[in-house]
Design a protein around this motif. Structure first.
Motif, PDB file in Angstrom:
ATOM      1  N   VAL A  82       0.844  -1.195   0.000  1.00  0.00           N
ATOM      2  CA  VAL A  82       0.000   0.000   0.000  1.00  0.00           C
ATOM      3  C   VAL A  82       0.875   1.238   0.000  1.00  0.00           C
ATOM      4  O   VAL A  82       1.844   1.335   0.761  1.00  0.00           O
ATOM      5  N   LEU A  83       0.525   2.189  -0.864  1.00  0.00           N
ATOM      6  CA  LEU A  83       1.114   3.523  -0.832  1.00  0.00           C
ATOM      7  C   LEU A  83       0.092   4.428  -0.159  1.00  0.00           C
ATOM      8  O   LEU A  83      -1.051   4.533  -0.628  1.00  0.00           O
ATOM      9  N   HIS A  84       0.481   5.073   0.940  1.00  0.00           N
ATOM     10  CA  HIS A  84      -0.399   5.984   1.668  1.00  0.00           C
ATOM     11  C   HIS A  84       0.240   7.361   1.561  1.00  0.00           C
ATOM     12  O   HIS A  84       1.352   7.573   2.036  1.00  0.00           O
ATOM     13  N   GLU A  85      -0.464   8.285   0.912  1.00  0.00           N
ATOM     14  CA  GLU A  85       0.101   9.605   0.645  1.00  0.00           C
ATOM     15  C   GLU A  85      -0.941  10.687   0.900  1.00  0.00           C
ATOM     16  O   GLU A  85      -2.141  10.486   0.686  1.00  0.00           O
ATOM     17  N   ARG A  86      -0.473  11.822   1.368  1.00  0.00           N
ATOM     18  CA  ARG A  86      -1.291  13.039   1.500  1.00  0.00           C
ATOM     19  C   ARG A  86      -0.761  14.000   0.441  1.00  0.00           C
ATOM     20  O   ARG A  86       0.352  14.525   0.568  1.00  0.00           O
ATOM     21  N   SER A  87      -1.542  14.201  -0.608  1.00  0.00           N
ATOM     22  CA  SER A  87      -1.096  14.934  -1.796  1.00  0.00           C
ATOM     23  C   SER A  87      -1.654  16.347  -1.821  1.00  0.00           C
ATOM     24  O   SER A  87      -2.796  16.583  -1.435  1.00  0.00           O
ATOM     25  N   ARG A  88      -0.851  17.270  -2.346  1.00  0.00           N
ATOM     26  CA  ARG A  88      -1.247  18.663  -2.490  1.00  0.00           C
ATOM     27  C   ARG A  88      -1.541  18.966  -3.966  1.00  0.00           C
ATOM     28  O   ARG A  88      -0.797  18.536  -4.853  1.00  0.00           O
ATOM     29  N   PHE A  89      -2.617  19.734  -4.172  1.00  0.00           N
ATOM     30  CA  PHE A  89      -3.046  20.118  -5.511  1.00  0.00           C
ATOM     31  C   PHE A  89      -3.307  21.618  -5.550  1.00  0.00           C
ATOM     32  O   PHE A  89      -3.662  22.215  -4.532  1.00  0.00           O
ATOM     33  N   VAL A  90      -3.129  22.216  -6.724  1.00  0.00           N
ATOM     34  CA  VAL A  90      -3.488  23.621  -6.934  1.00  0.00           C
ATOM     35  C   VAL A  90      -4.284  23.722  -8.228  1.00  0.00           C
ATOM     36  O   VAL A  90      -4.122  22.906  -9.138  1.00  0.00           O
ATOM     37  N   ARG A  91      -5.129  24.746  -8.279  1.00  0.00           N
ATOM     38  CA  ARG A  91      -5.895  25.016  -9.498  1.00  0.00           C
ATOM     39  C   ARG A  91      -5.412  26.339 -10.071  1.00  0.00           C
ATOM     40  O   ARG A  91      -5.404  27.365  -9.392  1.00  0.00           O
ATOM     41  N   GLU A  92      -4.983  26.292 -11.316  1.00  0.00           N
ATOM     42  CA  GLU A  92      -4.498  27.485 -12.018  1.00  0.00           C
ATOM     43  C   GLU A  92      -5.164  27.552 -13.378  1.00  0.00           C
ATOM     44  O   GLU A  92      -5.197  26.537 -14.087  1.00  0.00           O
ATOM     45  N   ASP A  93      -5.657  28.721 -13.727  1.00  0.00           N
ATOM     46  CA  ASP A  93      -6.336  28.920 -15.018  1.00  0.00           C
ATOM     47  C   ASP A  93      -7.411  27.865 -15.250  1.00  0.00           C
ATOM     48  O   ASP A  93      -7.563  27.348 -16.366  1.00  0.00           O
ATOM     49  N   GLY A  94      -8.116  27.500 -14.185  1.00  0.00           N
ATOM     50  CA  GLY A  94      -9.218  26.558 -14.298  1.00  0.00           C
ATOM     51  C   GLY A  94      -8.837  25.094 -14.349  1.00  0.00           C
ATOM     52  O   GLY A  94      -9.706  24.242 -14.486  1.00  0.00           O
ATOM     53  N   ARG A  95      -7.551  24.779 -14.231  1.00  0.00           N
ATOM     54  CA  ARG A  95      -7.091  23.387 -14.288  1.00  0.00           C
ATOM     55  C   ARG A  95      -6.429  22.998 -12.981  1.00  0.00           C
ATOM     56  O   ARG A  95      -5.653  23.769 -12.413  1.00  0.00           O
ATOM     57  N   TRP A  96      -6.700  21.764 -12.527  1.00  0.00           N
ATOM     58  CA  TRP A  96      -6.062  21.229 -11.333  1.00  0.00           C
ATOM     59  C   TRP A  96      -4.742  20.586 -11.692  1.00  0.00           C
ATOM     60  O   TRP A  96      -4.610  19.955 -12.751  1.00  0.00           O
ATOM     61  N   PHE A  97      -3.749  20.754 -10.779  1.00  0.00           N
ATOM     62  CA  PHE A  97      -2.429  20.145 -10.941  1.00  0.00           C
ATOM     63  C   PHE A  97      -2.015  19.469  -9.642  1.00  0.00           C
ATOM     64  O   PHE A  97      -2.256  20.010  -8.551  1.00  0.00           O
ATOM     65  N   TYR A  98      -1.361  18.332  -9.764  1.00  0.00           N
ATOM     66  CA  TYR A  98      -0.713  17.686  -8.623  1.00  0.00           C
ATOM     67  C   TYR A  98       0.580  18.448  -8.352  1.00  0.00           C
ATOM     68  O   TYR A  98       1.336  18.741  -9.282  1.00  0.00           O
ATOM     69  N   VAL A  99       0.842  18.794  -7.094  1.00  0.00           N
ATOM     70  CA  VAL A  99       2.067  19.507  -6.729  1.00  0.00           C
ATOM     71  C   VAL A  99       3.075  18.530  -6.135  1.00  0.00           C
ATOM     72  O   VAL A  99       4.169  18.343  -6.668  1.00  0.00           O
ATOM     73  N   ASP A 100       2.727  17.934  -5.011  1.00  0.00           N
ATOM     74  CA  ASP A 100       3.614  16.971  -4.354  1.00  0.00           C
ATOM     75  C   ASP A 100       2.830  16.271  -3.255  1.00  0.00           C
ATOM     76  O   ASP A 100       1.642  16.541  -3.076  1.00  0.00           O
ATOM     77  N   GLY A 101       3.494  15.383  -2.535  1.00  0.00           N
ATOM     78  CA  GLY A 101       2.801  14.671  -1.483  1.00  0.00           C
ATOM     79  C   GLY A 101       3.748  14.169  -0.423  1.00  0.00           C
ATOM     80  O   GLY A 101       4.951  14.059  -0.654  1.00  0.00           O
ATOM     81  N   ASP A 102       3.177  13.883   0.737  1.00  0.00           N
ATOM     82  CA  ASP A 102       3.918  13.302   1.849  1.00  0.00           C
ATOM     83  C   ASP A 102       3.485  11.867   2.032  1.00  0.00           C
ATOM     84  O   ASP A 102       2.283  11.583   2.180  1.00  0.00           O
ATOM     85  N   ILE A 103       4.448  10.957   2.007  1.00  0.00           N
ATOM     86  CA  ILE A 103       4.175   9.543   2.208  1.00  0.00           C
ATOM     87  C   ILE A 103       3.889   9.320   3.683  1.00  0.00           C
ATOM     88  O   ILE A 103       4.598   9.843   4.566  1.00  0.00           O
TER      89      ILE A 103
END
Length: 106
Positions: A82-103
């Motif tokens: 199992v990979l357990h991650e808390r991921s950060r996302f941002v929305r720019e110009d109407g689109r969501w992007f994955y930024v990074d995450g902490d395992i």
């Protein structure tokens, strides 16, 4: 991917499917330019099996950022893990992007 994800959770789910299907183009397209790797080689990636969303903070249609915590199961030659991650996302110009995450420890 046929539709642009409207929330951070939708993007997380689409990225899981992209990892499962080894769709590096979608993963790179949805990775924020500040943290995105130049290339992504998925030839040796595990066989992804399931996704469980544990928690979300923000990440709704009108938000500018969000967090999605998940557990993803995968199979390797040694068995299931199992990979357990808390991921950060941002929305720019109407689109969501994955930024990074902490395992996390599962």
């Amino acid at each position: 991917m046929p539709n642009e994800p409207q929330t951070a959770e939708e993007l997380m789910r689409s990225r899981f499917l992209a990892f499962r299907d080894r769709d590096a183009a979608w993963l790179l397209r949805t990775w924020h330019p500040l943290t995105r790797p130049a290339t992504l080689d998925l030839r040796d990636s595990p066989r992804w099996r399931g996704l469980q969303i544990v928690d979300t903070v923000g990440g709704r249609i009108d938000d500018i950022d969000g967090i999605v915590e998940f557990r993803a199961t995968y199979r390797t030659d040694d068995g299931v893990a199992v990979l357990h991650e808390r991921s950060r996302f941002v929305r720019e110009d109407g689109r969501w992007f994955y930024v990074d995450g902490d395992i996390r420890d599962s």
